[in-house]
Design a protein around this motif. Structure first.
Motif, mmCIF file in Angstrom:
data_model
loop_
_atom_site.group_PDB
_atom_site.id
_atom_site.type_symbol
_atom_site.label_atom_id
_atom_site.label_comp_id
_atom_site.label_asym_id
_atom_site.label_seq_id
_atom_site.Cartn_x
_atom_site.Cartn_y
_atom_site.Cartn_z
ATOM 1 N N LYS A 13 49.507 3.661 0.580
ATOM 2 C CA LYS A 13 50.152 4.539 1.555
ATOM 3 C C LYS A 13 49.828 4.109 2.981
ATOM 4 C CE LYS A 13 50.552 9.403 2.855
ATOM 5 N NZ LYS A 13 50.074 10.789 2.581
ATOM 6 N N SER A 14 48.584 3.677 3.189
ATOM 7 C CA SER A 14 48.142 3.311 4.531
ATOM 8 C C SER A 14 48.727 1.971 4.996
ATOM 9 C CB SER A 14 46.606 3.243 4.570
ATOM 10 O OG SER A 14 46.149 3.103 5.887
ATOM 11 N N TYR A 15 48.951 1.050 4.041
ATOM 12 C CA TYR A 15 49.402 -0.298 4.409
ATOM 13 C C TYR A 15 50.847 -0.581 4.013
ATOM 14 C CZ TYR A 15 44.652 -1.503 5.765
ATOM 15 O OH TYR A 15 43.436 -1.551 6.406
ATOM 16 N N GLN A 16 51.605 0.447 3.639
ATOM 17 C CA GLN A 16 53.003 0.219 3.306
ATOM 18 C C GLN A 16 53.791 -0.057 4.588
ATOM 19 O OE1 GLN A 16 54.657 3.697 1.479
ATOM 20 N NE2 GLN A 16 54.200 5.041 3.198
ATOM 21 N N THR A 17 54.830 -0.880 4.477
ATOM 22 C CA THR A 17 55.623 -1.229 5.647
ATOM 23 C C THR A 17 57.059 -1.498 5.238
ATOM 24 O OG1 THR A 17 55.911 -2.869 7.404
ATOM 25 C CG2 THR A 17 54.815 -3.634 5.414
ATOM 26 N N LYS A 18 58.001 -1.062 6.040
ATOM 27 C CA LYS A 18 59.424 -1.269 5.762
ATOM 28 C C LYS A 18 59.928 -2.576 6.374
ATOM 29 C CE LYS A 18 60.395 3.704 5.573
ATOM 30 N NZ LYS A 18 61.146 4.826 6.203
ATOM 31 N N GLY A 19 59.273 -3.019 7.441
ATOM 32 C CA GLY A 19 59.696 -4.234 8.111
ATOM 33 C C GLY A 19 58.981 -5.459 7.572
ATOM 34 N N ASP A 20 59.096 -6.573 8.292
ATOM 35 C CA ASP A 20 58.437 -7.812 7.892
ATOM 36 C C ASP A 20 56.924 -7.667 8.077
ATOM 37 O OD1 ASP A 20 58.279 -10.315 6.892
ATOM 38 O OD2 ASP A 20 59.426 -11.297 8.483
ATOM 39 N N ILE A 41 49.921 -6.500 6.889
ATOM 40 C CA ILE A 41 49.896 -6.246 8.328
ATOM 41 C C ILE A 41 51.321 -6.299 8.865
ATOM 42 C CG2 ILE A 41 48.871 -6.911 10.529
ATOM 43 C CD1 ILE A 41 46.841 -6.206 8.314
ATOM 44 N N PRO A 42 51.861 -5.200 9.384
ATOM 45 C CA PRO A 42 53.221 -5.214 9.937
ATOM 46 C C PRO A 42 53.339 -6.244 11.063
ATOM 47 C CG PRO A 42 52.414 -2.963 9.713
ATOM 48 C CD PRO A 42 51.248 -3.859 9.471
ATOM 49 N N LEU A 43 54.370 -7.065 10.996
ATOM 50 C CA LEU A 43 54.537 -8.130 11.987
ATOM 51 C C LEU A 43 54.737 -7.570 13.388
ATOM 52 C CD1 LEU A 43 54.572 -11.223 11.898
ATOM 53 C CD2 LEU A 43 57.062 -11.123 11.777
ATOM 54 N N LYS A 44 55.370 -6.428 13.496
ATOM 55 C CA LYS A 44 55.666 -5.861 14.807
ATOM 56 C C LYS A 44 54.405 -5.362 15.520
ATOM 57 C CE LYS A 44 57.744 -1.985 15.303
ATOM 58 N NZ LYS A 44 58.824 -0.978 15.267
ATOM 59 N N THR A 45 53.288 -5.212 14.787
ATOM 60 C CA THR A 45 52.046 -4.758 15.431
ATOM 61 C C THR A 45 51.137 -5.926 15.836
ATOM 62 O OG1 THR A 45 50.788 -4.576 13.363
ATOM 63 C CG2 THR A 45 52.098 -2.666 14.031
ATOM 64 N N MET A 46 51.582 -7.160 15.597
ATOM 65 C CA MET A 46 50.716 -8.301 15.870
ATOM 66 C C MET A 46 50.570 -8.609 17.360
ATOM 67 S SD MET A 46 49.340 -9.444 13.085
ATOM 68 C CE MET A 46 48.799 -11.098 13.475
ATOM 69 N N ASN A 47 51.321 -7.914 18.205
ATOM 70 C CA ASN A 47 51.111 -8.064 19.650
ATOM 71 C C ASN A 47 50.158 -6.997 20.185
ATOM 72 O OD1 ASN A 47 52.873 -5.862 19.422
ATOM 73 N ND2 ASN A 47 53.798 -6.272 21.414
ATOM 74 N N ARG A 48 49.503 -6.262 19.270
ATOM 75 C CA ARG A 48 48.561 -5.208 19.684
ATOM 76 C C ARG A 48 47.121 -5.730 19.731
ATOM 77 N NH1 ARG A 48 51.197 -0.200 19.344
ATOM 78 N NH2 ARG A 48 53.429 -0.643 19.489
ATOM 79 N N HIS A 49 46.991 -7.030 19.679
ATOM 80 C CA HIS A 49 45.692 -7.706 19.807
ATOM 81 C C HIS A 49 44.785 -7.442 18.588
ATOM 82 C CE1 HIS A 49 47.385 -8.171 23.670
ATOM 83 N NE2 HIS A 49 46.865 -7.111 24.260
ATOM 84 N N GLY A 50 43.702 -8.216 18.515
ATOM 85 C CA GLY A 50 42.832 -8.049 17.366
ATOM 86 C C GLY A 50 41.526 -8.807 17.483
ATOM 87 N N LEU A 51 40.695 -8.631 16.470
ATOM 88 C CA LEU A 51 39.365 -9.229 16.431
ATOM 89 C C LEU A 51 39.095 -9.782 15.038
ATOM 90 C CD1 LEU A 51 36.395 -9.477 17.746
ATOM 91 C CD2 LEU A 51 35.953 -7.323 16.553
ATOM 92 N N VAL A 387 38.894 -4.559 6.726
ATOM 93 C CA VAL A 387 40.113 -4.638 7.531
ATOM 94 C C VAL A 387 40.520 -3.247 7.997
ATOM 95 C CG1 VAL A 387 42.568 -5.249 7.545
ATOM 96 C CG2 VAL A 387 40.924 -6.704 6.327
ATOM 97 N N SER A 388 40.846 -3.179 9.281
ATOM 98 C CA SER A 388 41.412 -1.963 9.848
ATOM 99 C C SER A 388 42.567 -2.402 10.748
ATOM 100 C CB SER A 388 40.361 -1.202 10.657
ATOM 101 O OG SER A 388 40.946 -0.098 11.309
ATOM 102 N N ALA A 389 43.772 -1.865 10.503
ATOM 103 C CA ALA A 389 44.955 -2.312 11.235
ATOM 104 C C ALA A 389 45.710 -1.114 11.797
ATOM 105 C CB ALA A 389 45.841 -3.135 10.310
ATOM 106 N N LEU A 390 46.898 -1.380 12.297
ATOM 107 C CA LEU A 390 47.808 -0.329 12.748
ATOM 108 C C LEU A 390 49.034 -0.347 11.850
ATOM 109 C CD1 LEU A 390 47.744 -0.899 16.634
ATOM 110 C CD2 LEU A 390 46.437 0.790 15.334
ATOM 111 N N ASP A 391 49.569 0.827 11.557
ATOM 112 C CA ASP A 391 50.813 0.850 10.797
ATOM 113 C C ASP A 391 51.984 0.654 11.760
ATOM 114 O OD1 ASP A 391 51.335 3.276 12.058
ATOM 115 O OD2 ASP A 391 50.896 4.503 10.299
ATOM 116 N N GLU A 392 53.190 0.711 11.229
ATOM 117 C CA GLU A 392 54.376 0.424 12.058
ATOM 118 C C GLU A 392 54.563 1.413 13.197
ATOM 119 O OE1 GLU A 392 57.567 -1.774 9.193
ATOM 120 O OE2 GLU A 392 57.147 0.338 8.739
ATOM 121 N N LYS A 393 53.972 2.595 13.079
ATOM 122 C CA LYS A 393 54.080 3.595 14.140
ATOM 123 C C LYS A 393 52.888 3.559 15.087
ATOM 124 C CE LYS A 393 56.963 6.752 11.451
ATOM 125 N NZ LYS A 393 57.131 8.126 10.922
ATOM 126 N N GLY A 394 52.022 2.548 14.902
ATOM 127 C CA GLY A 394 50.882 2.379 15.793
ATOM 128 C C GLY A 394 49.689 3.228 15.452
#
Length: 508
Positions: A13-20, A41-51, A387-394
């Motif tokens: 549920k946490s890592y589901q994504t509709k986009g690429d 990892i939703p591709l659209k969130t990859m410009n939100r930086h990371g570590l 791993v801790s990421a952002l979903d498609e809604k940030g």
């Protein structure tokens, strides 16, 4: 069993994504891997930086490689800072050893071999496409941050840049800037102070010393022409794969000032050049900064502030920044707060300082009902990470202890021959390898000084000639006066009588 199903549902549920997306791996718990609990990892969130963080040997570089090659396949160009020299293998396919296939069986999807289009870049003496920038492109404010200039020194630099703009004196490399500082201190001092105000010799002297220190770290090779066009980082090959641009930095680990200078210049140029992207489906460019602590090492507060500002703003240009380092505490907390994706490999608790760092790191991750984060940090194996990421809604996703997929490309470095072949085939190398040293402030000021010296010499010679002429006239007049006076004496009656009297005495 119910708890296991609950855990899998929680991750899905946490890592589901509709986009690429990028399929990073699968979640695990208590040493068991669950292929159904895919970590995407939703591709659209990859410009939100990371570590990407973790102790030496835990797999950070391979994680970087995984992200870079998958981004490339999605048509996203990448820039890698290769400080250790172990990322060149991304240009060749994996040899596909049996253990890689076995790993992917656990993950629930097949292992594939692939290579990425690669361009090798350099700011040092290593071979590759040369990256440069001019002093003028930096401007007085950015240059002041790099030199750790005082407000007074920053004012001097602002005056110098203004004077050069007003008098068509291009500031291209560091020798131009040094010449300008010498000029305003000596020959041009009165001329400049008349229009721009008083300039302190102490300030120009201090700036000269700071520039010399920067040159000693190899900055002379970086400042100059031809300036690198950052749009060349966003190229794709004929198949639509983004280029993986590898910056070769193995010889600048002991030159943190040069590294931070380059990074700040590059980020500032990207921010000033790239258009606003808005909320796009994928990034325009992603940068991975290996050994990220080198950027912040010995950096002044002003320089760190500048970097933090760019990190906050550059996301709107469709650019993602990923810091790769051993410990999250190497990165300032103001920067950490801007990071959306965190991939934390194992940390080692050998000392009290290590244990304190682990505690702080654990507190940076979401509280989980399925993991004891502090203990997980010390028990992760090679190629495993929290791993801790952002979903498609940030929104922040759930914490997932993840077994990571294997790189599709070679996990070893290229041979010397393979490296030379790739560099020789580069379309950018010819464009940027030529050294251009056109007429700039250095040459123009030297000419100006020579002309002033020649003019001063002519004026001095003319003054000497005029002085000699005056002396000659004076001597001539004195000589005539002397001759007239002598003739007057010789022809006087008294002189004649005196002479005749002497002669009469002699005749007697």
């Amino acid at each position: 069993m119910d708890k296991t199903r609950e855990f899998i549902t929680h991750i899905k549920k946490s890592y589901q994504t509709k986009g690429d997306f990028i399929h990073l791996g699968a979640a695990m718990q208590n040493g068991k891997t669950y292929a159904d609990a895919a970590v995407k990892i939703p591709l659209k969130t990859m410009n939100r930086h990371g570590l990407i963080a973790g102790a030496t040997g835990t797999g950070k570089s391979k994680t970087l490689q995984i992200l870079a090659e998958n981004l490339s396949q999605k048509g996203v160009p990448v820039l890698l800072m290769d400080v250790k020299g172990d990322l060149s293998g991304i240009a060749k396919e994996s040899s596909g050893e049996a253990f890689l296939h076995e790993r992917h069986e656990k993950l629930g999807f097949p292992f594939e071999k692939a290579k990425s289009p690669v361009e090798f870049l350099t700011i040092s003496e290593q071979d590759g496409v040369r990256l440069r920038a001019t002093v003028s492109e930096f401007g007085p404010i950015l240059l002041s941050r790099i030199l750790d200039a005082t407000p007074t020194q920053e004012g001097v630099l602002a005056v110098i840049f203004k004077y050069c703009d007003d008098n068509q004196l291009p500031l291209l490399d560091l020798k131009d800037l040094r010449k300008m500082l010498q000029y305003v201190t000596n020959e041009g001092r009165e001329n400049i102070e008349e229009d721009y105000g008083r300039i302190s010799k102490a300030s120009t002297g201090a700036l000269l010393r700071k520039i010399v220190a920067l040159e000693q770290q190899g900055a002379s090779r970086f400042f100059g022409e031809r300036s690198f066009e950052v749009q060349d980082l966003t190229r794709k090959d004929q198949n639509g794969n983004g280029f993986v641009n590898i910056m070769r930095l193995t010889d600048i680990q002991d030159k943190p000032k040069l590294f931070s200078t380059f990074m700040l210049s590059l980020l500032a140029e990207i921010y000033n050049t790239f258009p606003e992207e808005g909320d796009s489906d994928k990034p325009k460019l992603v940068l991975f900064i290996d050994e990220a602590h080198l950027i912040f090492k010995e950096a002044s507060d002003a320089l760190q502030d500048q970097i933090e500002s760019i990190v906050k703003l550059i996301r709107s240009k469709g650019v993602g920044l990923y810091f790769v380092t051993q410990n999250p505490t190497d990165v300032p907390s103001e920067v950490l707060g801007q990071l959306g994706l965190k991939i934390q490999h194992a940390l080692r608790a050998f000392t009290a300082k290590d244990r304190k760092a682990i505690k702080l790191t654990a507190e940076n991750y979401p509280i989980s009902a399925y993991y004891d984060t502090k203990n997980e940090l010390t028990s992760l194996g090679i190629g495993e990470a929290l791993v801790s990421a952002l979903d498609e809604k940030g929104r922040p996703s759930a914490l997932a202890a993840t077994i990571l997929r294997a790189p599709m490309s070679r996990m070893d470095v290229l041979t010397e021959g393979e490296l030379e072949e790739l560099i020789a085939s580069s379309k950018l190398k010819a464009k940027y390898s030529e050294d251009i040293d056109r007429e700039s402030a250095y040459e123009l000021l030297n000419k100006k000084i020579e002309e002033a010296t020649a003019r001063e010499g002519k004026e001095k010679a003319a003054a000497e000639a005029e002085k000699l002429k005056k002396v000659s006239k004076t001597t001539s007049r004195t000589s005539k006066k002397s001759k007239g006076a002598l003739l007057k004496v010789l022809t006087s009656a008294a002189f004649i009588r005196g002479v005749m009297g002497v002669l009469n005495k002699l005749l007697k």
